[in-house]
Design a protein around this motif. Structure first.
Motif, PDB file in Angstrom:
ATOM      1  N   LEU A 103     -51.226 -63.840  -4.618  1.00 61.11           N
ATOM      2  CA  LEU A 103     -51.198 -64.563  -3.348  1.00 61.11           C
ATOM      3  C   LEU A 103     -52.507 -64.363  -2.571  1.00 61.11           C
ATOM      4  CD1 LEU A 103     -47.552 -63.953  -2.028  1.00 61.11           C
ATOM      5  CD2 LEU A 103     -48.425 -65.680  -3.608  1.00 61.11           C
ATOM      6  N   LEU A 104     -52.783 -65.284  -1.655  1.00 66.07           N
ATOM      7  CA  LEU A 104     -54.010 -65.234  -0.860  1.00 66.07           C
ATOM      8  C   LEU A 104     -53.799 -64.558   0.487  1.00 66.07           C
ATOM      9  CD1 LEU A 104     -55.347 -68.903  -1.226  1.00 66.07           C
ATOM     10  CD2 LEU A 104     -56.176 -66.900  -2.464  1.00 66.07           C
ATOM     11  N   PHE A 105     -54.887 -64.031   1.045  1.00 66.75           N
ATOM     12  CA  PHE A 105     -54.940 -63.800   2.484  1.00 66.75           C
ATOM     13  C   PHE A 105     -55.371 -65.155   3.037  1.00 66.75           C
ATOM     14  CE2 PHE A 105     -55.074 -59.276   1.454  1.00 66.75           C
ATOM     15  CZ  PHE A 105     -54.280 -58.755   2.473  1.00 66.75           C
ATOM     16  N   HIS A 106     -54.393 -65.876   3.584  1.00 66.85           N
ATOM     17  CA  HIS A 106     -54.631 -67.273   3.940  1.00 66.85           C
ATOM     18  C   HIS A 106     -55.040 -67.472   5.406  1.00 66.85           C
ATOM     19  CE1 HIS A 106     -50.429 -66.544   5.111  1.00 66.85           C
ATOM     20  NE2 HIS A 106     -50.633 -67.463   6.056  1.00 66.85           N
ATOM     21  N   ARG A 107     -54.901 -66.425   6.202  1.00 71.47           N
ATOM     22  CA  ARG A 107     -55.279 -66.528   7.614  1.00 71.47           C
ATOM     23  C   ARG A 107     -56.067 -65.277   7.986  1.00 71.47           C
ATOM     24  NH1 ARG A 107     -51.987 -65.733  12.814  1.00 71.47           N
ATOM     25  NH2 ARG A 107     -53.122 -66.943  14.376  1.00 71.47           N
ATOM     26  N   VAL A 108     -57.336 -65.468   8.277  1.00 71.89           N
ATOM     27  CA  VAL A 108     -58.238 -64.347   8.555  1.00 71.89           C
ATOM     28  C   VAL A 108     -58.983 -64.615   9.855  1.00 71.89           C
ATOM     29  CG1 VAL A 108     -60.330 -63.182   7.771  1.00 71.89           C
ATOM     30  CG2 VAL A 108     -58.510 -63.707   6.126  1.00 71.89           C
ATOM     31  N   ILE A 109     -58.855 -63.691  10.814  1.00 72.34           N
ATOM     32  CA  ILE A 109     -59.532 -63.842  12.100  1.00 72.34           C
ATOM     33  C   ILE A 109     -60.311 -62.564  12.384  1.00 72.34           C
ATOM     34  CG2 ILE A 109     -59.277 -64.300  14.570  1.00 72.34           C
ATOM     35  CD1 ILE A 109     -56.612 -65.660  13.943  1.00 72.34           C
ATOM     36  N   ASN A 110     -61.608 -62.650  12.282  1.00 71.38           N
ATOM     37  CA  ASN A 110     -62.463 -61.486  12.508  1.00 71.38           C
ATOM     38  C   ASN A 110     -62.296 -60.994  13.942  1.00 71.38           C
ATOM     39  OD1 ASN A 110     -64.295 -59.518  11.900  1.00 71.38           O
ATOM     40  ND2 ASN A 110     -66.100 -60.831  12.030  1.00 71.38           N
ATOM     41  N   GLY A 111     -62.118 -59.672  14.082  1.00 72.94           N
ATOM     42  CA  GLY A 111     -61.883 -59.123  15.404  1.00 72.94           C
ATOM     43  C   GLY A 111     -60.419 -59.171  15.802  1.00 72.94           C
ATOM     44  N   THR A 213     -64.660 -68.580   7.362  1.00 73.54           N
ATOM     45  CA  THR A 213     -63.402 -69.321   7.340  1.00 73.54           C
ATOM     46  C   THR A 213     -63.594 -70.731   7.888  1.00 73.54           C
ATOM     47  OG1 THR A 213     -62.812 -68.493   9.541  1.00 73.54           O
ATOM     48  CG2 THR A 213     -62.034 -67.228   7.652  1.00 73.54           C
ATOM     49  N   ASN A 214     -62.599 -71.588   7.664  1.00 75.29           N
ATOM     50  CA  ASN A 214     -62.658 -72.936   8.220  1.00 75.29           C
ATOM     51  C   ASN A 214     -61.950 -72.974   9.577  1.00 75.29           C
ATOM     52  OD1 ASN A 214     -59.885 -73.033   7.740  1.00 75.29           O
ATOM     53  ND2 ASN A 214     -60.039 -74.345   5.949  1.00 75.29           N
ATOM     54  N   ALA A 215     -61.734 -74.153  10.102  1.00 71.64           N
ATOM     55  CA  ALA A 215     -61.129 -74.296  11.434  1.00 71.64           C
ATOM     56  C   ALA A 215     -59.690 -73.795  11.475  1.00 71.64           C
ATOM     57  CB  ALA A 215     -61.181 -75.758  11.868  1.00 71.64           C
ATOM     58  N   ARG A 216     -59.060 -73.683  10.315  1.00 71.26           N
ATOM     59  CA  ARG A 216     -57.669 -73.201  10.256  1.00 71.26           C
ATOM     60  C   ARG A 216     -57.594 -71.716   9.909  1.00 71.26           C
ATOM     61  NH1 ARG A 216     -54.539 -75.704   6.173  1.00 71.26           N
ATOM     62  NH2 ARG A 216     -52.688 -75.179   7.386  1.00 71.26           N
ATOM     63  N   ASP A 217     -58.722 -71.021   9.957  1.00 72.72           N
ATOM     64  CA  ASP A 217     -58.815 -69.586   9.668  1.00 72.72           C
ATOM     65  C   ASP A 217     -58.566 -69.256   8.197  1.00 72.72           C
ATOM     66  OD1 ASP A 217     -59.250 -69.015  12.444  1.00 72.72           O
ATOM     67  OD2 ASP A 217     -57.087 -69.176  12.779  1.00 72.72           O
ATOM     68  N   LEU A 218     -58.687 -70.263   7.332  1.00 70.09           N
ATOM     69  CA  LEU A 218     -58.544 -70.059   5.889  1.00 70.09           C
ATOM     70  C   LEU A 218     -59.914 -69.696   5.307  1.00 70.09           C
ATOM     71  CD1 LEU A 218     -56.857 -70.347   3.235  1.00 70.09           C
ATOM     72  CD2 LEU A 218     -57.639 -72.722   3.166  1.00 70.09           C
ATOM     73  N   PRO A 219     -60.033 -68.566   4.607  1.00 71.17           N
ATOM     74  CA  PRO A 219     -61.319 -68.197   3.999  1.00 71.17           C
ATOM     75  C   PRO A 219     -61.866 -69.304   3.102  1.00 71.17           C
ATOM     76  CG  PRO A 219     -59.844 -66.325   3.948  1.00 71.17           C
ATOM     77  CD  PRO A 219     -59.025 -67.508   4.420  1.00 71.17           C
ATOM     78  N   LEU A 220     -63.174 -69.543   3.217  1.00 67.84           N
ATOM     79  CA  LEU A 220     -63.805 -70.579   2.402  1.00 67.84           C
ATOM     80  C   LEU A 220     -63.875 -70.155   0.943  1.00 67.84           C
ATOM     81  CD1 LEU A 220     -66.717 -71.642   4.807  1.00 67.84           C
ATOM     82  CD2 LEU A 220     -64.442 -72.661   4.539  1.00 67.84           C
TER      83      LEU A 220
END
Length: 244
Positions: A103-111, A213-220
């Motif tokens: 599975l992915l880490f599908h939502r990543v928000i730095n900080g 990441t993209n606008a949806r916080d999904l890693p590129l």
């Protein structure tokens, strides 16, 4: 008269061909359905066997077991808390049955935090990506808020739907997040169930959080969980391998 008979013959032949095609298509559909049912049955049996083995294994685990979340960017070692038994037992079962593998880490928000555990992320097609964040094992877990378990760096907490749709704050059956920044996540204390903490691999959390990441916080670029494994003492690990 002959032309009429000829046309009628052609029409009957066309009808027969069409009927044959329809029958063939129907048989193909039935065969495909039967094959899918067979595969589903095999998958159900395999799942039941994995769950049985996992449940037997769980009876031997300590109150606060340690697991390794192995990713393509490094390993995060976590300990599950004893005072959140429903979440602990659920994570144990999913990990031991291989649910989290690939599975992915599908939502990543730095900080802030990094989030994974959605089974939809095994599929990277455009249609599947639109569903990221909505998947789970088909059930939720009652909230287990423990005041001493806070959103400190490396804390493991359960994701959930918002309050309007989920007034009891029940947790997702599989999705979890790992705190990167304690200050920005402090607002989540008492709102989301914290059920474990990171023991080592804090630099991996930072590494994952810093990916583009993209606008949806999904890693590129994919940040994928290779597998989640039980962390065993060397003696126990040697014994287990010898028994395999």
């Amino acid at each position: 008269m002959k032309k009429t008979i000829f046309r009628l013959s052609v029409m009957l032949l066309a009808a027969a061909v069409a009927a044959g095609c329809n029958n063939a298509a129907k048989k193909a559909e039935e065969a495909a359905a039967a094959e899918q049912a067979r595969l589903d049955s095999i998958a159900a049996v395999e799942k039941a066997q994995k769950e049985k083995i996992a449940m037997e294994k769980m009876t031997t685990l300590p109150e606060e077991p340690v697991f390794n979340i192995e990713t393509n960017l490094g390993t995060i070692k976590i300990r599950l808390y004893s005072k959140t038994p429903k979440h602990r037992d659920n994570f144990e079962k999913l990990a031991l049955t291989g649910f989290y593998d690939s599975l992915l880490f599908h939502r990543v928000i730095n900080g802030f935090m990094i989030q994974g555990g959605d089974p939809y992320t095994r599929d990277t097609s455009a249609a599947a990506v639109a569903k990221y964040g909505q998947g789970g094992p088909g059930y939720t877990i009652p909230a287990e808020f423990v005041p001493e378990y806070t959103h400190k760096k490396g804390a493991i907490a359960a994701a959930r739907r918002g309050d309007i749709a989920n007034p009891k704050k029940e947790s997702s059956g599989s999705q979890f997040y790992i705190v990167q920044d304690e200050k920005t996540c402090a607002q989540l204390n008492g709102e989301y169930t914290v059920f474990g903490e990171t023991i080592s691999g804090f630099e991996v959390i930072d590494r994952i959080a810093s990916v583009a990441t993209n606008a949806r916080d999904l890693p590129l670029k994919e940040v994928r969980i290779k597998k989640v494994t039980l962390d065993l003492p060397e003696e126990a690990e040697g014994t287990e391998k010898a028994q395999e």
